[in-house]
Design a protein around this motif. Structure first.
Motif, PDB file in Angstrom:
ATOM      1  N   SER A 325     -74.370 -36.896 -33.497  1.00 15.33           N
ATOM      2  CA  SER A 325     -74.899 -35.892 -32.514  1.00 15.33           C
ATOM      3  C   SER A 325     -74.405 -36.455 -30.987  1.00 15.33           C
ATOM      4  N   ASP A 326     -73.545 -37.787 -31.046  1.00 10.52           N
ATOM      5  CA  ASP A 326     -72.976 -37.927 -29.213  1.00 10.52           C
ATOM      6  C   ASP A 326     -71.424 -37.284 -29.721  1.00 10.52           C
ATOM      7  N   PHE A 327     -70.771 -36.252 -30.488  1.00 13.07           N
ATOM      8  CA  PHE A 327     -69.457 -36.340 -31.130  1.00 13.07           C
ATOM      9  C   PHE A 327     -68.977 -35.311 -29.532  1.00 13.07           C
ATOM     10  N   SER A 328     -68.260 -35.547 -29.106  1.00 14.88           N
ATOM     11  CA  SER A 328     -67.498 -34.593 -28.793  1.00 14.88           C
ATOM     12  C   SER A 328     -66.763 -33.759 -28.955  1.00 14.88           C
ATOM     13  N   GLY A 329     -65.870 -33.502 -29.437  1.00 13.86           N
ATOM     14  CA  GLY A 329     -64.518 -32.870 -30.124  1.00 13.86           C
ATOM     15  C   GLY A 329     -63.661 -33.845 -30.310  1.00 13.86           C
ATOM     16  N   LEU A 330     -63.280 -35.332 -29.701  1.00 15.12           N
ATOM     17  CA  LEU A 330     -62.305 -35.996 -29.463  1.00 15.12           C
ATOM     18  C   LEU A 330     -61.595 -36.506 -30.982  1.00 15.12           C
ATOM     19  N   SER A 331     -60.378 -36.657 -31.281  1.00 12.99           N
ATOM     20  CA  SER A 331     -59.860 -36.758 -32.348  1.00 12.99           C
ATOM     21  C   SER A 331     -58.356 -38.029 -32.155  1.00 12.99           C
ATOM     22  N   GLY A 332     -58.444 -39.237 -33.235  1.00  8.49           N
ATOM     23  CA  GLY A 332     -57.528 -40.479 -32.899  1.00  8.49           C
ATOM     24  C   GLY A 332     -57.699 -41.621 -33.157  1.00  8.49           C
ATOM     25  N   ASN A 333     -57.698 -42.584 -32.468  1.00 10.97           N
ATOM     26  CA  ASN A 333     -58.331 -44.109 -32.806  1.00 10.97           C
ATOM     27  C   ASN A 333     -58.500 -44.979 -31.458  1.00 10.97           C
ATOM     28  N   PHE A 334     -59.428 -45.011 -31.769  1.00  8.73           N
ATOM     29  CA  PHE A 334     -60.061 -45.830 -30.156  1.00  8.73           C
ATOM     30  C   PHE A 334     -60.461 -47.200 -30.404  1.00  8.73           C
ATOM     31  N   ARG A 335     -60.767 -47.813 -28.688  1.00 11.28           N
ATOM     32  CA  ARG A 335     -61.713 -48.957 -29.119  1.00 11.28           C
ATOM     33  C   ARG A 335     -62.594 -49.179 -27.791  1.00 11.28           C
ATOM     34  N   ILE A 336     -63.853 -49.739 -27.806  1.00 12.22           N
ATOM     35  CA  ILE A 336     -64.374 -49.869 -26.367  1.00 12.22           C
ATOM     36  C   ILE A 336     -65.297 -50.521 -25.791  1.00 12.22           C
ATOM     37  N   SER A 337     -64.327 -50.954 -24.731  1.00  8.67           N
ATOM     38  CA  SER A 337     -65.430 -52.249 -23.818  1.00  8.67           C
ATOM     39  C   SER A 337     -66.234 -51.932 -23.049  1.00  8.67           C
ATOM     40  N   ALA A 338     -66.764 -52.798 -22.630  1.00 16.16           N
ATOM     41  CA  ALA A 338     -67.735 -52.748 -21.457  1.00 16.16           C
ATOM     42  C   ALA A 338     -67.703 -54.425 -20.364  1.00 16.16           C
ATOM     43  N   LYS A 339     -67.132 -54.604 -19.479  1.00 18.87           N
ATOM     44  CA  LYS A 339     -67.959 -55.523 -18.671  1.00 18.87           C
ATOM     45  C   LYS A 339     -68.996 -55.248 -16.973  1.00 18.87           C
ATOM     46  N   ALA A 340     -69.151 -56.362 -16.595  1.00 17.33           N
ATOM     47  CA  ALA A 340     -69.625 -55.649 -15.366  1.00 17.33           C
ATOM     48  C   ALA A 340     -69.716 -56.859 -14.145  1.00 17.33           C
ATOM     49  N   GLN A 341     -69.880 -56.736 -13.300  1.00 18.80           N
ATOM     50  CA  GLN A 341     -69.281 -57.496 -11.812  1.00 18.80           C
ATOM     51  C   GLN A 341     -70.392 -57.891 -10.570  1.00 18.80           C
ATOM     52  N   PRO A 342     -70.879 -58.632 -10.924  1.00 23.13           N
ATOM     53  CA  PRO A 342     -71.698 -59.976 -11.175  1.00 23.13           C
ATOM     54  C   PRO A 342     -72.564 -59.970 -11.995  1.00 23.13           C
ATOM     55  N   GLN A 343     -72.865 -61.195 -12.540  1.00 21.31           N
ATOM     56  CA  GLN A 343     -73.894 -60.520 -13.728  1.00 21.31           C
ATOM     57  C   GLN A 343     -75.317 -61.628 -13.241  1.00 21.31           C
ATOM     58  N   SER A 344     -75.261 -61.724 -12.217  1.00 23.33           N
ATOM     59  CA  SER A 344     -76.345 -62.163 -11.986  1.00 23.33           C
ATOM     60  C   SER A 344     -76.656 -62.289 -10.432  1.00 23.33           C
ATOM     61  N   VAL A 345     -77.415 -60.887  -9.635  1.00 26.68           N
ATOM     62  CA  VAL A 345     -77.560 -60.532  -8.161  1.00 26.68           C
ATOM     63  C   VAL A 345     -78.696 -60.680  -7.922  1.00 26.68           C
ATOM     64  N   LYS A 346     -79.109 -60.364  -6.742  1.00 25.45           N
ATOM     65  CA  LYS A 346     -80.568 -60.097  -5.865  1.00 25.45           C
ATOM     66  C   LYS A 346     -80.351 -58.200  -5.882  1.00 25.45           C
ATOM     67  N   THR A 347     -81.502 -58.392  -5.897  1.00 24.58           N
ATOM     68  CA  THR A 347     -82.024 -56.806  -5.854  1.00 24.58           C
ATOM     69  C   THR A 347     -81.602 -56.561  -4.211  1.00 24.58           C
ATOM     70  N   ASN A 348     -80.938 -54.887  -4.518  1.00 23.74           N
ATOM     71  CA  ASN A 348     -80.022 -54.282  -3.223  1.00 23.74           C
ATOM     72  C   ASN A 348     -79.072 -54.436  -3.397  1.00 23.74           C
ATOM     73  N   GLU A 349     -78.372 -55.552  -3.874  1.00 24.70           N
ATOM     74  CA  GLU A 349     -76.701 -55.540  -4.269  1.00 24.70           C
ATOM     75  C   GLU A 349     -75.905 -55.212  -5.454  1.00 24.70           C
ATOM     76  N   ALA A 350     -75.162 -54.977  -5.463  1.00 23.96           N
ATOM     77  CA  ALA A 350     -74.260 -54.223  -5.738  1.00 23.96           C
ATOM     78  C   ALA A 350     -73.605 -54.589  -7.027  1.00 23.96           C
ATOM     79  N   ILE A 351     -73.758 -53.576  -8.496  1.00 26.22           N
ATOM     80  CA  ILE A 351     -73.133 -54.359  -9.286  1.00 26.22           C
ATOM     81  C   ILE A 351     -71.734 -53.409  -9.643  1.00 26.22           C
ATOM     82  N   THR A 352     -70.036 -53.808 -10.738  1.00 25.33           N
ATOM     83  CA  THR A 352     -69.687 -52.697 -11.073  1.00 25.33           C
ATOM     84  C   THR A 352     -69.490 -53.204 -12.622  1.00 25.33           C
TER      85      THR A 352
END
Length: 635
Positions: A325-352
């Motif tokens: 259902s989420d196919f967007s028409g792309l062909s090839g061979n891919f890998r996906i990864s994710a990261k978040a910094q920092p993983q421990s925060v206080k409210t109203n502090e930014a996370i990347t």
């Protein structure tokens, strides 16, 4: 065959030069004459390429049939041709649809000095009949603006898309047909049957048994309907030897590119044509006539034109069975990864939060995957960064989407997993990959926590819900004694005329300046004109006209900056706009947001996939907010 050090290139595209061996021992008189002629040639040619930059545009034909394809070429020549940014592609939506673009490069080396020509090929298909004008295109370099001439074009009814008989070129050199003889051009593809967005490597090779003095591209291949990535060829041509039909040929690759078909169906790549100047030695029975003839030393030059065969690619449709259902028409061979910094925060502090997709395929067309974020997180639009690598016969790279998240409530939240689906042509099946989940621990911040209100409310409604009691009046009225007479209004009789007179003088001066000072008038009206265009874009959004909608938003962004700084809208360059905004102390995040929005507009209006209503709504909100912030920053 010997490749000469001095290289002369003509016409369009990247060209190489070849020359046969010269006589090692000749008389001093002939050597002096040869050197003199060579210096005259070099000096005369050097005068022709002394200009720093020039721009010209042309089309492959000025009379086009309805639904037929035509090519607009934007040619940059001179020493600075390879260092300036690409000019803005003209919007011809009134009479033609944009199909794609490609780039070719021509290098000229004379006496060790190099000059570069760059050609941007824009492919369109005619959609309306009548006589139209392709506007002039401008580019700025070192404070000077260079402008091409407009082009008149006529589109006639009755045209149909051209069809060519399918050809099946082989991956190995074929036997030359009768008449090809001593020099011929071949086009090779690594595959004839692909899926949409699966790369086809197209290589053009020149076979010759003659001494070639120069090569020029007189007709480049048509690549409409393809996303094109050009491979960079070495500055010194790599010459190989091949035996064809019992004859030994010198072979050089003159052009190589990766083509990504955008839609299914048969695609024909029209022939490429080269103009070659070859050396031909002639002999007469009179030896003295040969000696005193220049051809005795340099040979006679003859022009030979060679042309490749058309290439047909069969583009298969994606199978319907098993399509995610989420196919967007792309062909090839891919890998996906994710990261978040920092993983421990206080409210109203930014996370990347960063999503990285890498692998082999059409990297530049990858769109941000669909992500469901926690309801307590405020999410800002992602920053997209793409890097493409062209190595060997592969197009690979990575694209990253960087989000800024701000948690508004304490607790433990989970990001992901994020899914990404694509079609693997080697396995002929769909694949879905996903990231790992990331746990974010949010602790209470210094400010008091405000409960999350139901979604779908505006900011003004949220402020109202934060109030327990709404008073009819928040201040006491002013009371007067009954019967008390007030005569203060008599003073207004004298003040009002003076104020009205002063206002009329100020207003008159403002009108005079608006009529005389064009730069001031454009700056004053920039914001109001941008708001009118936003209203027009909003109407297009409600009518679900996505292409016109993104085109109008692009005009909002480009027109606002052009009016504010009094520069031509058609010739705006990214580097110039960035420099102007920085000169007004506009923050870097705001500048980046401007270019991100403009990039989305360009990608969406030229993309074959129609945008969703949610994407259009989000982008409209971003642009409205961006224009308001720029207006405050530029005051």
């Amino acid at each position: 065959m010997h490749w000469k050090k001095n290289k002369r290139i003509k016409n369009k595209g990247k060209c190489v030069s070849v020359v046969g061996p010269m006589w090692k021992k000749i008389g001093k008189m002939r050597r002096s004459i040869g050197i003199g002629i060579a210096w005259v040639f070099v000096l005369g040619y050097g005068i022709g390429i002394a200009q720093d930059l020039s721009i010209r545009t042309y089309v492959d034909r000025t009379v086009v049939g309805l639904n037929e394809q035509f090519t607009l070429s934007i040619e940059l020549t001179g020493k600075a041709a390879n260092s300036v940014s690409d000019p803005e592609i003209p919007d011809l939506s009134a009479f033609a649809s944009f199909l794609g673009k490609g780039t070719s490069q021509s290098i000229q080396i004379v006496n060790g000095k190099m000059s570069v020509s760059r050609i941007i090929l824009c492919y369109y298909v005619a959609t309306n009949t009548g006589k139209f004008q392709i506007p002039s295109i401008s580019i700025t370099y070192n404070g000077k603006t260079y402008t091409s001439d407009p082009i008149e074009i006529e589109i006639q009814a009755g045209g149909t898309p051209s069809q060519s008989k399918p050809q099946r070129p082989s991956e190995t050199p074929q036997t030359p047909e009768p008449g090809e003889g001593e020099i011929f051009l071949r086009a090779f593809v690594d595959k004839n049957q692909v899926y949409p967005n699966e790369p086809v490597i197209l290589t053009y090779k020149l076979y010759t048994r003659l001494n070639i003095t120069s090569i020029g591209f007189s007709k480049l291949p048509s690549t409409g309907g393809f996303w094109v990535e050009d491979f960079e060829l070495p500055s010194q041509p790599q010459v190989t030897q091949e035996v064809v039909n019992g004859k030994k040929y010198s072979v050089v690759t003159v052009k190589k590119m990766a083509l990504f078909p955008m839609t299914p169906g048969p695609k024909t790549i029209e022939p490429m044509r080269l103009d070659c100047e070859v050396q031909v030695r002639t002999r007469s029975r009179d030896p003295f006539a040969d000696f005193f003839d220049d051809s005795f030393f340099f040979g006679r030059t003859a022009r030979k034109q060679v042309q490749s065969k058309p290439v047909t690619i069969e583009v298969l449709p994606f199978p319907e069975q098993g399509k995610p259902s989420d196919f967007s028409g792309l062909s090839g061979n891919f890998r996906i990864s994710a990261k978040a910094q920092p993983q421990s925060v206080k409210t109203n502090e930014a996370i990347t939060y960063q999503i990285i997709i890498e692998g082999e395929g059409n990297i530049r067309t990858i769109q941000p995957p669909s992500i469901v974020f926690p309801s307590d997180f405020e999410v800002y639009p992602p920053k997209t960064t793409a890097n493409v690598h062209r190595t060997g016969a592969k197009i690979s790279g990575q694209v990253s989407f960087e989000y800024v998240l701000i948690p508004r409530a304490p607790g433990q939240e989970t990001l992901g997993p994020v899914r990404f689906s694509y079609f693997d042509p080697s396995l002929r099946q769909y694949r879905t990959i996903q990231t790992s989940s990331i746990v974010i621990q949010v602790s209470p911040g210094a400010t008091a926590y405000t409960p999350v209100v139901p979604s779908g409310l505006s900011k003004e409604e949220i402020r109202v819900l934060a109030q327990d009691i709404r008073f009819i009046k928040t201040t006491l009225p002013v009371f007067h004694r009954m019967g008390e007479k007030h005569r203060d209004w008599f003073g207004l009789v004298f003040v009002v005329p003076l104020v009205a007179l002063g206002g009329a003088i100020v207003l008159r001066r403002r009108w005079d300046r608006l009529s005389e000072d064009v730069a001031y008038a454009r700056k004053v009206r920039a914001f109001s004109l941008a708001r009118k265009r936003l209203s027009s874009a909003r109407r297009l959004f409600h009518r679900h006209q996505s292409e016109a909608f993104f085109s109008e938003l692009a005009k909002v962004l480009q027109g606002y900056v052009a009016d504010h700084f009094n520069i031509p809208e058609a010739g705006m360059l990214s580097d110039e706009v960035r420099s102007l905004l920085k000169s007004k102390n506009v923050s870097e995040p705001l500048i980046q947001e401007y270019f991100d929005c403009l990039s989305i507009c360009d990608l969406k209006r030229f993309s074959p996939e129609s945008a969703t209503e949610e994407e259009m709504k989000i982008l409209l909100t971003r642009v409205e907010k961006l224009i308001g912030q720029l207006e405050k920053a530029l005051r």
